[in-house]
Design an enzyme around this catalytic site. Structure first.
Site, PDB file in Angstrom:
ATOM      1  N   GLU A 175      22.759 -22.963   8.722  1.00 13.91           N
ATOM      2  CA  GLU A 175      21.469 -23.103   9.461  1.00 13.91           C
ATOM      3  C   GLU A 175      21.692 -22.740  10.793  1.00 13.91           C
ATOM      4  OE1 GLU A 175      20.078 -27.233   8.553  1.00 13.91           O
ATOM      5  OE2 GLU A 175      19.846 -26.561   6.293  1.00 13.91           O
ATOM      6  N   HIS A 231      22.817 -28.011   4.971  1.00 15.07           N
ATOM      7  CA  HIS A 231      23.629 -28.638   5.879  1.00 15.07           C
ATOM      8  C   HIS A 231      25.099 -28.933   5.257  1.00 15.07           C
ATOM      9  CE1 HIS A 231      21.486 -30.001   9.633  1.00 15.07           C
ATOM     10  NE2 HIS A 231      22.620 -30.225   9.834  1.00 15.07           N
TER      11      HIS A 231
END
Lengths: 343, 538
Positions: free
Chosen positions: A10, A306
């Site tokens: 990300e 994540h």
């Protein structure tokens, strides 16, 4: 010098914070490139600068490129310097994320430390203080060090101004642990924090929580706290025999109190339904201390992007592997020494 | 080293307010300035009226929470009437003048979101004029769905050269202006082109006098007119273009022609006359051969330039005229100053923007484009387009650009040559014969002029002695003196000139003293080294 691609996964501040923490903990000089590439505001933002600065201070690092908007930072740490530090982060910035950046290297430092961070303690973009204290530190303290955190004053979004103190009594080394089952439930607590808002907001949220989670009357309460500005957070702590998990939701202008409580109820129910002891956020946070220990395992829900990104960053610094396998409808993550030749 | 970011702004006595906790739900520009995720204000200079000290205290306290990095300095700046332009501008100007800016170390942002519209305008003006050496910054409230409440900001750099598209448009405009000054002729001389660029800039940036020097026929008048037309097209002037050759203004009528006169000011002044300066009000006055102007007229002109007012002949009250002066001269005005025939203060005044136009002989690379230009011009006046045939063109250009071609009359010669050929061209074709004939004609004329000592060399003599003194010289002295003057002007020193002039005889002398010999010779004509060269002495 180790090169870290800041745009991977990300590509947010997480890669930066993990890299800084491990750079200091392993004394590895690094260069981080493509920081926050492709974002609307690319490069370092001010909360990232605070993290870089904090990591620099506790390690006497030589730093280049630490300026707003910079997409490339070189960071060459010296020895970890345990001690007493105070950092401040502006509004929107989370005091806990700063604490998390400097904590890993201090866990095995040669002397105790006290870290004070001024900033936000309860804002929607980061884990709240209670999560850090109960869920995260609860696990870290099983690894040998003694860390405890004190919330001196909450800081909500916009105004900030909260204050957290973290006392670290380090261990010689970190132990691994296995966290495969939550164990029996010990305690449940739902707490509503309000500052500068009508008390009815708090009582409506609490009623919705009690209804939604089937709480007993003594398991919930509303605390009117002193803070700069106004704020509202609800925090639910589920303490089990082997793990404590913390969930939170935040009041927002234009969102009904019942709706805020509803979000939290949904999160808690899905955690309980999944039957894994480690929630999504905690799973992400446990990777670093377990990797530093060199081993351990836990069960959690489906991996977030994540968490996957975090694994790749950690592998750049440490000779560890992460085994990810299905385990009775959940995901089992095993941290182990990397097999030779695979580095 | 990264510079510190310093913001300067007014406390918003409406926008920055808010009661108790509720203020945190309200967007406050000064706070918002310090909350941006990609901007850290290291120091805020907050201009706040003493009456609003409590509001200022609140803002300072709140900034300490949201932006621990920011140091806030409150400056007591008060307006009796914040809508009074003069007061607000004066107060902010005084603040800017008194502030110790350090642009090497600090980057300044001028916050224009707070304060009255008048204050915004004043901050804009002070930034634009660089009294506030920074960029403007504007904050704006958050959109409906942005929950952090911080809002946005925008930095506006008034240095428009930094904006590609605007800069390009400006560059095009400059190029157009330069091309216009060159009458659309695609000149190739880099020196000439650089000068045109400079003239274009100066003409559009300043109303100060411009001095054009250069030999006769170099195009001073045409250029002056084009400067005027450029300024008129860009609305820098809206009056007339008034031109006069000062050589035609000698004697009693000069004053009156320039400055006008009252009815009955002198015998023959039957009616009042405005004069040329008055006619050029709001426009451009081109005084060619300004060196020919008498000393009285020079004094009056100087005052007219400096004060924009002068006294017409016989009048007892000044009249005003706001004109831009362009002066032309083919003489060396510095020598005229040394001789006492031109006022030093006037020269200093018109010499600020001085441009020397080269003769055609020194711009040979520009002859070809000018040939095309003159052909087009000739076509307009004759009403028929004439063209060279290929060989004729080659031969004419070869002659024109040959180093031995003197082009004494410069563009006047070229214009005349092309006009003749175009007029005589059979069926619009300029033939080889015609071109050869014209080349021979030009060569003859220049040779004759070179043989005539009264032409070229006289110009240099007139420069140093003045017209009257030259007229009083015998031809015998004139020729000799002209050569001596020419040698001196090329020489580095008096001794150097002496060595050149007495080269043959000095070899025979034991102790040559050429410098002394030359000095004595010059003294016979009341001349010395300094006068000749404008230098301080040998």
């Amino acid at each position: 010098m180790l090169t870290i691609d800041g745009s991977r996964g990300e590509g947010g501040g997480q890669v930066l914070r993990t890299s800084l923490a491990l750079s200091v903990a392993t004394r590895t000089p690094i260069v981080i490139e493509n920081i926050r590439a492709g974002r609307k505001k690319p490069g370092l933002l001010r909360q990232h600068l605070t993290a870089v600065e904090a990591a620099r201070v506790i390690s006497g690092a030589r730093v280049e490129g630490a300026s707003l908007g910079s997409r490339r930072v070189t960071f060459a740490p010296g020895d970890v310097r345990p001690g007493t530090y105070e950092f401040a982060i502006g509004s929107g910035g989370s005091a806990l994320l700063v604490a998390q950046t400097v904590l890993p290297p201090l866990l095995t430092a040669s002397a105790p430390s006290t870290i004070t961070v001024v900033g936000g303690t309860h804002n929607p973009m980061a884990p709240p203080f209670e999560f850090f204290e109960r869920a995260f530190l609860g696990c870290v303290n099983r690894q040998g060090p003694e860390v405890h955190a004190v919330l001196e004053r909450p800081g909500f979004m916009v105004a900030g101004g909260g204050r957290v103190q973290v006392h670290v009594k380090p261990a010689a080394s970190l132990d691994g642990f296995e966290l495969l089952d939550a164990g029996a439930r010990v305690r449940r607590e739902a707490r509503v924090l309000i500052a500068g808002l009508p008390p009815s907001v708090g009582s409506r949220e609490l009623r919705a929580l009690v209804d939604g989670l089937d709480l007993r009357a003594d398991e919930g309460r509303v605390d009117e706290v002193n803070a700069v500005g106004i704020g509202n957070a609800i925090v639910c702590t589920l303490e089990h025999e082997h793990v404590t998990e913390v969930f939170s939701a935040f009041g927002e202008r234009g969102v009904r109190a019942e709706a805020v409580a509803g979000r939290l109820v949904r999160d808690v129910r899905s955690y309980l339904a999944a039957g894994a002891p480690v929630g999504r956020r905690l799973a992400d946070q446990l990777l670093i201390p377990l990797a530093l220990a060199g081993g351990g395992a836990f069960r959690t829900g489906p991996l977030s992007k994540h968490t996957k990104t975090n694994m790749t960053v950690i592998r750049d610094f440490l000779p560890v592997d992460f085994d990810v396998e299905d385990d009775d409808g959940a995901t089992r993550i095993t941290v182990k020494a990397a097999s030779p030749g695979k580095e | 080293m990264t510079r510190k970011t310093v913001a300067i702004g007014l406390l918003g006595i409406a926008l920055d307010t808010g009661s108790r906790g509720a203020r945190w739900e309200k967007w406050r520009p000064t706070l918002s300035l310090c909350q941006q995720s990609d901007l850290v204000v290291d120091r805020l200079e907050l201009l706040a009226g003493p009456r609003y000290h409590r509001l200022a205290d609140t803002i300072v306290g709140d900034i300490a929470h949201v932006s621990p990095e920011t140091e806030v300095r409150v400056h007591p700046v008060d307006f009796a009437d914040p809508w009074d332009f003069e007061e607000v501008y004066g107060t902010l100007h005084a603040f800017a003048r008194g502030y110790a800016f350090d642009p090497e170390r600090e980057d300044y942002l001028v916050h224009i979101t707070t304060g009255t519209h008048v204050a915004q305008i004043c901050l804009f003006l002070l930034t634009e004029s660089r009294y506030l050496p920074g960029r403007l910054i504007q904050t704006s409230p958050p959109g409906r769905h942005e929950r952090d409440g911080v809002g946005h900001y925008q930095v506006i750099d008034l240095d428009i050269s930094r904006y590609d598209r605007i800069a390009q448009r400006h560059a095009e405009e400059h190029a157009e202006g330069q091309s216009f000054l060159k009458a659309g002729i695609d000149t190739r001389s880099t020196r000439f082109n650089a000068m045109m660029e400079r003239i274009e800039r100066v003409a559009l940036a300043s109303p100060a006098p411009i001095l054009l020097t250069g030999p006769t026929g170099a195009g001073k008048t045409a250029l002056a007119r084009r400067i005027y037309e450029l300024k008129r097209d860009r609305r820098h002037v809206d009056g007339a273009f008034v031109e006069v050759n000062c050589a035609t203004l000698r004697g009693d009528g000069a004053m009156s022609a320039l400055f006008g006169h009252e009815k009955g000011a002198f015998t023959g002044a039957v009616t009042a006359r405005d004069g040329l300066l008055r006619a050029a009000d709001e426009g451009v006055l081109f005084l060619d051969e300004i060196g020919e102007l008498g000393l009285d007229e020079q004094a009056m002109l100087l005052r007219a330039i400096e004060e924009r007012r002068f006294l017409p002949v016989g009048a007892d009250r000044d009249v005003e005229s706001d004109f831009q002066l362009i002066a032309g001269s083919n003489r060396d005005l510095r020598a005229a100053v040394a001789r006492g025939t031109f006022r030093e203060d006037l020269l200093a005044r018109i010499d600020l923007w001085a441009f020397e136009l080269l003769g055609l002989a020194d711009r040979r690379e520009d002859i070809e484009p000018n040939v095309d230009f003159e052909l087009a011009r000739a076509a307009e006046s004759i009403g028929r387009q004439a063209r060279f045939n290929r060989e004729a063109r080659r031969r004419f250009l070869q002659f024109a650009t040959d180093p031995t071609s003197a082009w004494r009359g410069n563009f006047r010669d070229l214009n005349a040559a092309i006009t003749r050929m175009a007029t005589l061209a059979p069926a619009g074709r300029i033939t080889v014969d015609l071109a050869d004939e014209e080349c021979a004609r030009l060569a003859d004329r220049w040779r004759a002029a070179a043989d005539d000592p009264s032409s070229d060399a006289d110009d240099a003599l007139t420069d140093v002695l003045g017209t009257d003194a030259v007229a009083a010289l015998d031809r015998f002295d004139r020729v000799q003196l002209a050569d001596v003057v020419a040698v001196c002007r090329r020489a580095r020193s008096l001794s150097d000139a002496g060595r050149t002039l007495f080269a043959a005889s000095r070899a025979k002398k034991k102790r040559p003293n050429d410098a002394d010999r030359l000095r004595k010779y010059l003294a016979r004509f009341d001349l010395d080294w300094a006068t000749l060269t404008g230098a301080a002495g040998p």
